[in-house]
Write a protein that holds these residues in place. Sequence first.
Motif, PDB file in Angstrom:
ATOM      1  N   ARG A  75      -1.720  19.148  11.044  1.00 27.51           N
ATOM      2  CA  ARG A  75      -0.293  19.441  10.955  1.00 27.51           C
ATOM      3  C   ARG A  75       0.588  18.193  11.032  1.00 27.51           C
ATOM      4  O   ARG A  75       1.646  18.128  10.404  1.00 27.51           O
ATOM      5  N   ARG A  76       0.186  17.206  11.816  1.00 24.75           N
ATOM      6  CA  ARG A  76       1.083  16.064  12.010  1.00 24.75           C
ATOM      7  C   ARG A  76       1.199  15.191  10.762  1.00 24.75           C
ATOM      8  O   ARG A  76       2.119  14.379  10.663  1.00 24.75           O
ATOM      9  N   ILE A  77       0.269  15.354   9.802  1.00 21.21           N
ATOM     10  CA  ILE A  77       0.392  14.587   8.560  1.00 21.21           C
ATOM     11  C   ILE A  77       0.612  15.511   7.359  1.00 21.21           C
ATOM     12  O   ILE A  77       0.473  15.096   6.215  1.00 21.21           O
ATOM     13  N   ALA A  78       0.987  16.754   7.641  1.00 23.08           N
ATOM     14  CA  ALA A  78       1.087  17.765   6.577  1.00 23.08           C
ATOM     15  C   ALA A  78       2.053  17.371   5.470  1.00 23.08           C
ATOM     16  O   ALA A  78       1.840  17.724   4.300  1.00 23.08           O
ATOM     17  N   ASP A  79       3.100  16.621   5.801  1.00 22.47           N
ATOM     18  CA  ASP A  79       4.102  16.293   4.793  1.00 22.47           C
ATOM     19  C   ASP A  79       3.737  15.093   3.948  1.00 22.47           C
ATOM     20  O   ASP A  79       4.530  14.645   3.120  1.00 22.47           O
ATOM     21  N   ARG A  80       2.509  14.582   4.103  1.00 31.23           N
ATOM     22  CA  ARG A  80       2.102  13.426   3.308  1.00 31.23           C
ATOM     23  C   ARG A  80       0.714  13.604   2.684  1.00 31.23           C
ATOM     24  O   ARG A  80       0.108  12.642   2.215  1.00 31.23           O
ATOM     25  N   VAL A  81       0.203  14.856   2.688  1.00 30.36           N
ATOM     26  CA  VAL A  81      -1.113  15.131   2.120  1.00 30.36           C
ATOM     27  C   VAL A  81      -0.976  15.858   0.778  1.00 30.36           C
ATOM     28  O   VAL A  81      -0.245  16.837   0.658  1.00 30.36           O
ATOM     29  N   ILE A  82      -1.714  15.365  -0.210  1.00 29.35           N
ATOM     30  CA  ILE A  82      -1.811  15.982  -1.533  1.00 29.35           C
ATOM     31  C   ILE A  82      -3.293  16.257  -1.765  1.00 29.35           C
ATOM     32  O   ILE A  82      -4.110  15.334  -1.730  1.00 29.35           O
ATOM     33  N   ALA A  83      -3.666  17.506  -1.964  1.00 31.95           N
ATOM     34  CA  ALA A  83      -5.066  17.846  -2.206  1.00 31.95           C
ATOM     35  C   ALA A  83      -5.230  18.365  -3.628  1.00 31.95           C
ATOM     36  O   ALA A  83      -4.345  19.048  -4.163  1.00 31.95           O
ATOM     37  N   LEU A 133       0.418   7.652   8.927  1.00 33.41           N
ATOM     38  CA  LEU A 133       1.690   7.788   9.634  1.00 33.41           C
ATOM     39  C   LEU A 133       2.291   6.432   9.959  1.00 33.41           C
ATOM     40  O   LEU A 133       3.495   6.192   9.765  1.00 33.41           O
ATOM     41  N   LYS A 134       1.474   5.529  10.450  1.00 31.69           N
ATOM     42  CA  LYS A 134       1.965   4.222  10.863  1.00 31.69           C
ATOM     43  C   LYS A 134       2.543   3.435   9.704  1.00 31.69           C
ATOM     44  O   LYS A 134       3.562   2.738   9.859  1.00 31.69           O
ATOM     45  N   HIS A 135       1.926   3.551   8.542  1.00 29.85           N
ATOM     46  CA  HIS A 135       2.323   2.724   7.396  1.00 29.85           C
ATOM     47  C   HIS A 135       3.034   3.521   6.302  1.00 29.85           C
ATOM     48  O   HIS A 135       3.267   2.985   5.220  1.00 29.85           O
ATOM     49  N   ASP A 136       3.376   4.788   6.578  1.00 33.57           N
ATOM     50  CA  ASP A 136       4.112   5.632   5.637  1.00 33.57           C
ATOM     51  C   ASP A 136       3.383   5.742   4.300  1.00 33.57           C
ATOM     52  O   ASP A 136       3.908   5.413   3.240  1.00 33.57           O
ATOM     53  N   LEU A 137       2.143   6.264   4.344  1.00 40.81           N
ATOM     54  CA  LEU A 137       1.297   6.360   3.159  1.00 40.81           C
ATOM     55  C   LEU A 137       1.036   7.819   2.789  1.00 40.81           C
ATOM     56  O   LEU A 137       0.983   8.697   3.649  1.00 40.81           O
ATOM     57  N   TRP A 138       0.841   8.060   1.502  1.00 44.54           N
ATOM     58  CA  TRP A 138       0.323   9.325   1.029  1.00 44.54           C
ATOM     59  C   TRP A 138      -1.192   9.361   1.258  1.00 44.54           C
ATOM     60  O   TRP A 138      -1.869   8.338   1.151  1.00 44.54           O
ATOM     61  N   ILE A 139      -1.716  10.546   1.517  1.00 44.30           N
ATOM     62  CA  ILE A 139      -3.153  10.790   1.508  1.00 44.30           C
ATOM     63  C   ILE A 139      -3.429  11.773   0.371  1.00 44.30           C
ATOM     64  O   ILE A 139      -2.898  12.890   0.360  1.00 44.30           O
ATOM     65  N   ILE A 140      -4.227  11.337  -0.594  1.00 46.49           N
ATOM     66  CA  ILE A 140      -4.613  12.188  -1.719  1.00 46.49           C
ATOM     67  C   ILE A 140      -6.079  12.544  -1.529  1.00 46.49           C
ATOM     68  O   ILE A 140      -6.933  11.656  -1.446  1.00 46.49           O
ATOM     69  N   THR A 173       0.834  -1.200   0.000  1.00 47.94           N
ATOM     70  CA  THR A 173       0.000   0.000   0.000  1.00 47.94           C
ATOM     71  C   THR A 173       0.872   1.255   0.000  1.00 47.94           C
ATOM     72  O   THR A 173       1.806   1.367   0.790  1.00 47.94           O
ATOM     73  N   ARG A 174       0.559   2.192  -0.883  1.00 43.05           N
ATOM     74  CA  ARG A 174       1.331   3.427  -0.981  1.00 43.05           C
ATOM     75  C   ARG A 174       0.491   4.680  -0.752  1.00 43.05           C
ATOM     76  O   ARG A 174       1.037   5.729  -0.400  1.00 43.05           O
ATOM     77  N   ALA A 175      -0.812   4.611  -0.959  1.00 47.48           N
ATOM     78  CA  ALA A 175      -1.617   5.830  -0.864  1.00 47.48           C
ATOM     79  C   ALA A 175      -3.058   5.502  -0.513  1.00 47.48           C
ATOM     80  O   ALA A 175      -3.553   4.393  -0.785  1.00 47.48           O
TER      81      ALA A 175
END
Length: 395
Positions: A224-232, A195-202, A166-168
Amino acid sequence: MKTTAIMERLAGLGGAKWDIHLKARAMAAAGKDIVEMTIGEPDVPTPPELMEAAEKAMRDGRTGYSDGRGEINLRRALAEHYSQSRGRSFEPDNILCFPGTQTALFAALLGAAETGDEVLVGDPMYATYEGVIRASGARMVPVPLRPEAGFRMRGQDLAERITPRTRAILLNTPHNPTGAVLTADDLEAIGALALKHDLWIISDEVYEHLVFDGSRFVSPLSLRRIADRVIAVSSISKSHAAPGFRSGWCVAPKPFCDALLPVSETMLFGNQPFIADMTELAIRKGSSVAEGMRQRFATRADLLAERLGSQTDLTVHKPQAGMFAMIDISATGLDGATYASDLLENSGVAVMPGASFGDTLDKWVRVALTIHDHDLEKAMDRIIEHSRKLKRAAA
């Protein structure tokens, strides 16, 4: 002649899902009285001030090549808008501009997943999601969105489908087709798994400005805690009644935007300057039409639920946002595709089979709330009479 792997991956994902819509259009062209509730487009024209801004920009010579990231004036406006609405700071380099949300989503998936990966997405889903996931080479993994949970994604259902591949996670809030809006608690649970599985959120947020009273939109960009992995991704298509202008964008961490830029430039090299100028005006001034649409769509959903609920065995799931409502037709004993075909042929009302949006909705149909009120009354009269005929035939 040999074709490529991407063509094979996307085979069967084109217009087939819209067969009922195309058939309805053909029947209408042949002179049949058809009420079309298949496609969701704004029920008002593009605001005149936006049309005038685009025309002025063209006459002022804004018809040349664009910055590959998108015009800086528009990216500044978007950065200011997202800084104000999401409660944290964004810069122009957090933005890439595209012709519409669909292109932004296609590019984002190319940047987040590839062959051998898996992307989790809610079922039901917008009809093109399977295609953009498959185009990247990744495998789509549906996560059931259950009616009893308001069609909102549950952390437990998501967690059960996460694997080492799983990537995203692809989210749509507010959701098409169900109108569900994810809560802050929903997003916190999804963010914890990312965060736990190092996934992107789109996150596809195109219906953000069409949330009905009693519900509140929350973006994962605000966490904020997932800000570096969110793409909107979003656009002005729905909020400003401008779908034909194809003006959208992607908001993401700067390193992701920097890395995605060559992909974007290979695809299209920026957006049209005159449309960027129009979009800047739209973002800075806000929408003059969103509030009216929001109120009308909510009122139509309430009316649909009241009339069908009191006069048929059909059940309307009232949306929290957006342009659509879902109708549970399981009491008829038919699946959604059979019901939609029979309704069109015998009553002249075109609706979308729920299965066009995922297996979860096999016993549902989707209706657009964007038709004018007199057409909605006509459609409801016909649906009610059709329901009575089905009941008599089954007796």
